[in-house]
Design a protein around this motif. Sequence first.
Motif, PDB file in Angstrom:
ATOM      1  N   TRP A  37      15.371  27.388 -48.463  1.00 30.55           N
ATOM      2  CA  TRP A  37      14.442  26.769 -47.523  1.00 30.55           C
ATOM      3  C   TRP A  37      15.125  25.704 -46.680  1.00 30.55           C
ATOM      4  O   TRP A  37      14.844  25.565 -45.494  1.00 30.55           O
ATOM      5  CB  TRP A  37      13.225  26.195 -48.241  1.00 30.55           C
ATOM      6  N   ARG A  38      16.068  24.970 -47.271  1.00 26.28           N
ATOM      7  CA  ARG A  38      16.836  23.995 -46.490  1.00 26.28           C
ATOM      8  C   ARG A  38      17.556  24.701 -45.355  1.00 26.28           C
ATOM      9  O   ARG A  38      17.548  24.244 -44.205  1.00 26.28           O
ATOM     10  CB  ARG A  38      17.844  23.298 -47.406  1.00 26.28           C
ATOM     11  N   ASP A  39      18.177  25.837 -45.666  1.00 27.44           N
ATOM     12  CA  ASP A  39      18.918  26.578 -44.644  1.00 27.44           C
ATOM     13  C   ASP A  39      17.990  27.164 -43.591  1.00 27.44           C
ATOM     14  O   ASP A  39      18.330  27.200 -42.407  1.00 27.44           O
ATOM     15  CB  ASP A  39      19.770  27.661 -45.296  1.00 27.44           C
ATOM     16  N   VAL A  40      16.816  27.623 -43.998  1.00 27.37           N
ATOM     17  CA  VAL A  40      15.836  28.143 -43.039  1.00 27.37           C
ATOM     18  C   VAL A  40      15.401  27.027 -42.079  1.00 27.37           C
ATOM     19  O   VAL A  40      15.324  27.228 -40.865  1.00 27.37           O
ATOM     20  CB  VAL A  40      14.624  28.762 -43.769  1.00 27.37           C
ATOM     21  N   ILE A  41      15.134  25.867 -42.625  1.00 25.22           N
ATOM     22  CA  ILE A  41      14.716  24.731 -41.792  1.00 25.22           C
ATOM     23  C   ILE A  41      15.846  24.308 -40.863  1.00 25.22           C
ATOM     24  O   ILE A  41      15.619  24.030 -39.671  1.00 25.22           O
ATOM     25  CB  ILE A  41      14.238  23.562 -42.678  1.00 25.22           C
ATOM     26  N   ASN A  42      17.082  24.259 -41.385  1.00 28.73           N
ATOM     27  CA  ASN A  42      18.223  23.918 -40.529  1.00 28.73           C
ATOM     28  C   ASN A  42      18.378  24.928 -39.404  1.00 28.73           C
ATOM     29  O   ASN A  42      18.685  24.554 -38.265  1.00 28.73           O
ATOM     30  CB  ASN A  42      19.514  23.870 -41.346  1.00 28.73           C
ATOM     31  N   THR A  43      18.156  26.204 -39.699  1.00 37.97           N
ATOM     32  CA  THR A  43      18.246  27.244 -38.674  1.00 37.97           C
ATOM     33  C   THR A  43      17.181  27.040 -37.604  1.00 37.97           C
ATOM     34  O   THR A  43      17.460  27.139 -36.401  1.00 37.97           O
ATOM     35  CB  THR A  43      18.104  28.642 -39.313  1.00 37.97           C
ATOM     36  N   PHE A  45      15.734  24.238 -36.659  1.00 38.45           N
ATOM     37  CA  PHE A  45      16.065  23.103 -35.797  1.00 38.45           C
ATOM     38  C   PHE A  45      17.317  23.360 -34.967  1.00 38.45           C
ATOM     39  O   PHE A  45      17.429  22.875 -33.845  1.00 38.45           O
ATOM     40  CB  PHE A  45      16.174  21.812 -36.612  1.00 38.45           C
ATOM     41  N   TYR A  46      18.258  24.152 -35.492  1.00 38.79           N
ATOM     42  CA  TYR A  46      19.425  24.524 -34.694  1.00 38.79           C
ATOM     43  C   TYR A  46      18.987  25.330 -33.479  1.00 38.79           C
ATOM     44  O   TYR A  46      19.442  25.092 -32.360  1.00 38.79           O
ATOM     45  CB  TYR A  46      20.430  25.319 -35.522  1.00 38.79           C
ATOM     46  N   ARG A  47      18.107  26.291 -33.716  1.00 42.60           N
ATOM     47  CA  ARG A  47      17.621  27.109 -32.597  1.00 42.60           C
ATOM     48  C   ARG A  47      16.825  26.279 -31.602  1.00 42.60           C
ATOM     49  O   ARG A  47      16.860  26.520 -30.397  1.00 42.60           O
ATOM     50  CB  ARG A  47      16.769  28.253 -33.116  1.00 42.60           C
ATOM     51  N   LEU A  48      16.118  25.290 -32.084  1.00 43.88           N
ATOM     52  CA  LEU A  48      15.304  24.437 -31.221  1.00 43.88           C
ATOM     53  C   LEU A  48      16.159  23.476 -30.398  1.00 43.88           C
ATOM     54  O   LEU A  48      15.893  23.260 -29.213  1.00 43.88           O
ATOM     55  CB  LEU A  48      14.314  23.642 -32.089  1.00 43.88           C
ATOM     56  N   THR A  49      17.204  22.920 -31.017  1.00 43.35           N
ATOM     57  CA  THR A  49      17.974  21.859 -30.367  1.00 43.35           C
ATOM     58  C   THR A  49      19.393  22.250 -29.980  1.00 43.35           C
ATOM     59  O   THR A  49      19.999  21.599 -29.136  1.00 43.35           O
ATOM     60  CB  THR A  49      18.090  20.628 -31.289  1.00 43.35           C
ATOM     61  N   ASP A  53      24.389  21.882 -37.960  1.00 44.81           N
ATOM     62  CA  ASP A  53      24.274  21.060 -39.157  1.00 44.81           C
ATOM     63  C   ASP A  53      25.603  20.345 -39.393  1.00 44.81           C
ATOM     64  O   ASP A  53      26.653  20.975 -39.424  1.00 44.81           O
ATOM     65  CB  ASP A  53      23.921  21.938 -40.359  1.00 44.81           C
ATOM     66  N   GLU A  54      25.567  19.048 -39.545  1.00 47.67           N
ATOM     67  CA  GLU A  54      26.811  18.281 -39.688  1.00 47.67           C
ATOM     68  C   GLU A  54      27.520  18.547 -41.009  1.00 47.67           C
ATOM     69  O   GLU A  54      28.690  18.213 -41.167  1.00 47.67           O
ATOM     70  CB  GLU A  54      26.567  16.790 -39.507  1.00 47.67           C
ATOM     71  N   HIS A  55      26.842  19.163 -41.958  1.00 53.09           N
ATOM     72  CA  HIS A  55      27.463  19.502 -43.235  1.00 53.09           C
ATOM     73  C   HIS A  55      27.947  20.938 -43.275  1.00 53.09           C
ATOM     74  O   HIS A  55      28.432  21.402 -44.308  1.00 53.09           O
ATOM     75  CB  HIS A  55      26.477  19.256 -44.392  1.00 53.09           C
ATOM     76  N   GLY A  56      27.792  21.666 -42.177  1.00 55.44           N
ATOM     77  CA  GLY A  56      28.268  23.036 -42.081  1.00 55.44           C
ATOM     78  C   GLY A  56      27.495  24.032 -42.926  1.00 55.44           C
ATOM     79  O   GLY A  56      28.033  25.053 -43.344  1.00 55.44           O
ATOM     80  N   ARG A  57      26.229  23.732 -43.190  1.00 52.88           N
ATOM     81  CA  ARG A  57      25.410  24.644 -43.991  1.00 52.88           C
ATOM     82  C   ARG A  57      25.048  25.893 -43.214  1.00 52.88           C
ATOM     83  O   ARG A  57      25.242  25.964 -42.011  1.00 52.88           O
ATOM     84  CB  ARG A  57      24.154  23.936 -44.465  1.00 52.88           C
ATOM     85  N   VAL A  58      24.524  26.857 -43.913  1.00 55.67           N
ATOM     86  CA  VAL A  58      24.215  28.181 -43.342  1.00 55.67           C
ATOM     87  C   VAL A  58      23.232  28.067 -42.184  1.00 55.67           C
ATOM     88  O   VAL A  58      22.227  27.356 -42.271  1.00 55.67           O
ATOM     89  CB  VAL A  58      23.601  29.086 -44.424  1.00 55.67           C
TER      90      VAL A  58
END
Length: 61
Positions: A37-43, A45-49, A53-58
Amino acid sequence: MEGFINTWYSLQSLLPDSAYRSVSERLERQLANAREWRDVINTYFYRLTGIADEHGRVIYS
């Protein structure tokens, strides 16, 4: 979460095997779900902005 799981692992000798295994399996599943779920949320926000991810997560494609 990882710290809590490590603490749980340290208690193995104090607990009945069936209870220890049952809780261990659920904790591992919960950790895997939390990471997914962390990776889904990061994805999202990546698509939005467009900010990676500064930690290089998926980031899912």
